[in-house]
Design an enzyme around this catalytic site. Structure first.
Site, short mmCIF file in Angstrom:
data_model
loop_
_atom_site.label_atom_id
_atom_site.label_comp_id
_atom_site.label_asym_id
_atom_site.label_seq_id
_atom_site.Cartn_x
_atom_site.Cartn_y
_atom_site.Cartn_z
CB THR A 8 8.57 16.93 -31.03
OG1 THR A 8 8.38 18.17 -30.35
CG2 THR A 8 7.58 16.86 -32.19
CG ASN A 9 5.57 17.92 -26.63
OD1 ASN A 9 5.20 19.06 -26.84
ND2 ASN A 9 6.64 17.64 -25.90
NE ARG A 10 -1.39 15.97 -30.68
CZ ARG A 10 -1.52 15.68 -31.97
NH1 ARG A 10 -1.43 16.63 -32.86
NH2 ARG A 10 -1.78 14.45 -32.35
CB SER A 11 4.39 22.18 -26.38
OG SER A 11 4.64 23.49 -25.93
CB ALA A 53 5.35 19.96 -23.43
#
Ligand code: PMT
Length: 404
Positions: free
Chosen positions: A209-212, A276
């Site tokens: 995943t990512n930091r959104s 994102a």
């Protein structure tokens, strides 16, 4: 006199920022509002009822228990005729009491008894504001339709730096005006918004995943809905409460996000892609939990479809807005994405800038449109950035109409 004839109950609670409520009151009265002020006991340690009574030209309400029964009922009914209950500054304590339904003073009684819109402007120390208890209480209140403006980031009374400053008076006034005089310039539009990250499974317990956080996309969706649009929010996994009056479609992966978008695209007149989306997914996610070993482990990644690139060529009369999350050379990268994806507008944020991009309550963006016009929105709350983006979209629609 844009608030002429409006009745506002202004609750002031015990924060050092209580002195700023004097200026807020002056501005509300100047704008034509009739303002009844409620001071909590702690607020009176910072400011006096006399100041507020003088400026509001009304009796200031302070104490539930000194009132006789009739008067008490009258005071509780105070918000009935009011257009808005505004609490500024709102301390962590008052926010907590509102969120848990406690009513041990006049203001908390008014909150429970009120059926009117409520706007809170929190002010407290940064660590207090970040505490999960305060965040959870605010989320709970938001899920009931309570609006929240700020807090701003900056230097705090404690000398710390961070979120917790009372929002600027101009920002609070703007939020008040939005509630009391909503602009419906997006009525008739169907706005499709994406928000948050995607989760690409590795095995049943792990994912990429990512930091959104979803905050930028949710702010856009709320702004679009408040301006009269039928709003559809396709959201990746976030910790945010579903916004008011919005159709929310929850998804996990990029492929699910793509399917939801393509499903709703035909009816959309405006598309805002703040999500994102993970650029890659595993070629073969494991069906069982991968076991730990001392060996290196390689994951084979395959590219996800670029949803925005797919929408661009088939956009028709729609306005399509993309985002660009960059870590340098912002304008050059954003201009390339604008052209490659056939967008009307790209909103570029450099996620290495202080307070901008992922997870923050604020953002700092540069917007570039298809005509090459560039506009910067300085560091400000994501809701404010959302407003500026939609202002820009409305202008682009008008420009397109005037060019036929
Ligand atoms: O959610 P927050 O914590 O509030 O943070 C906000 C944000 C930083 C996520 C937001 O402001 C932002 O920049 N969103 C876009 C992030 C991103 O994926 O940027 P990108 O440059 O990789 O992608 C460009 C555009 O293509 C984006 O509109 C993206 O939604 C879209 N895209 C990307 C990849 C993909 N496979 N499909 C897409 O549609």
């Amino acid at each position: 006199m844009r608030l002429q004839g409006k009745e506002i109950v202004l609750g002031v609670t015990g924060s050092i920022a209580a002195y700023k409520a004097v200026e807020l009151l002056r501005e509300l009265v100047k704008a034509g509002a009739s303002v009844k002020v409620v001071l909590t006991q702690s607020a009176q340690r910072f400011v006096t009822p006399l100041t507020f009574a003088t400026l509001s030209r009304q009796e200031v309400m302070t104490d539930l228990f000194t009132l006789d029964y009739d008067a008490k009922i009258r005071h509780i009914a105070a918000t009935e005729g009011a257009d808005l209950l505004l609490v500024a500054p709102a301390t962590a304590n008052t926010i907590g009491k509102f969120a848990r339904g406690l009513a041990d003073d006049l203001l908390t009684n008014l909150f429970l008894a009120s059926t009117r819109p409520v706007l809170l402007a929190p002010a407290m120390d940064a660590d207090m504001f970040r505490h999960p208890a305060v965040q959870e209480n605010l989320e709970r209140l938001r899920s009931w339709g309570v609006r929240v403006v700020g807090p701003a980031e900056g230097e705090l009374a404690s000398g710390m730096w961070g979120p917790g400053r009372l929002a600027e008076i101009s920002e609070i006034l703007r939020a008040v005006t939005e509630i009391l005089q909503p602009v419906h310039d997006l009525a008739g539009e169907v706005v499709l918004v994406t928000a948050g990250p995607t989760h690409e499974p590795i095995d049943p317990v792990r994912y990429l995943t990512n930091r959104s956080s979803g905050k930028m996309g949710y702010a856009l969706a709320q702004e679009a809905a408040d301006r009269g649009a039928h709003t559809i929010l396709v959201s990746g996994p976030t910790a945010l409460a579903a916004p008011r009056g919005i159709e929310v479609i929850q998804v996990q992966t990029a492929l699910q996000m793509r399917a939801a978008i393509l499903d709703h695209l035909p009816k959309a007149t405006i598309v805002l892609k703040a999500a994102a989306v993970s650029d890659y997914r595993l070629s073969k996610p494991s069906k069982s939990k991968l076991k730990k070993s001392d060996e290196s482990h390689f994951l084979e990644l395959v590219p996800n479809p670029d949803i925005l690139r797919e929408i661009g060529p088939q956009k028709g009369a729609r306005i399509v807005v993309g985002f660009a999350a960059e870590t340098g050379d912002l304008v050059r990268h954003a201009e390339r994405k604008l052209k490659e994806k056939n967008l009307d507008l790209i909103v570029a944020n450099d996620v290495t800038w202080e307070g901008a991009g992922f997870s923050h309550d604020t953002n700092h963006v540069i917007m570039i449109d298809l005509y090459g016009e560039i506009e910067e929105v300085p560091l400000s709350p994501k809701r404010h950035v959302a407003r500026r983006i939609l202002d820009r979209v409305v202008r682009l629609q008008k420009k397109r109409e005037s060019r036929g």
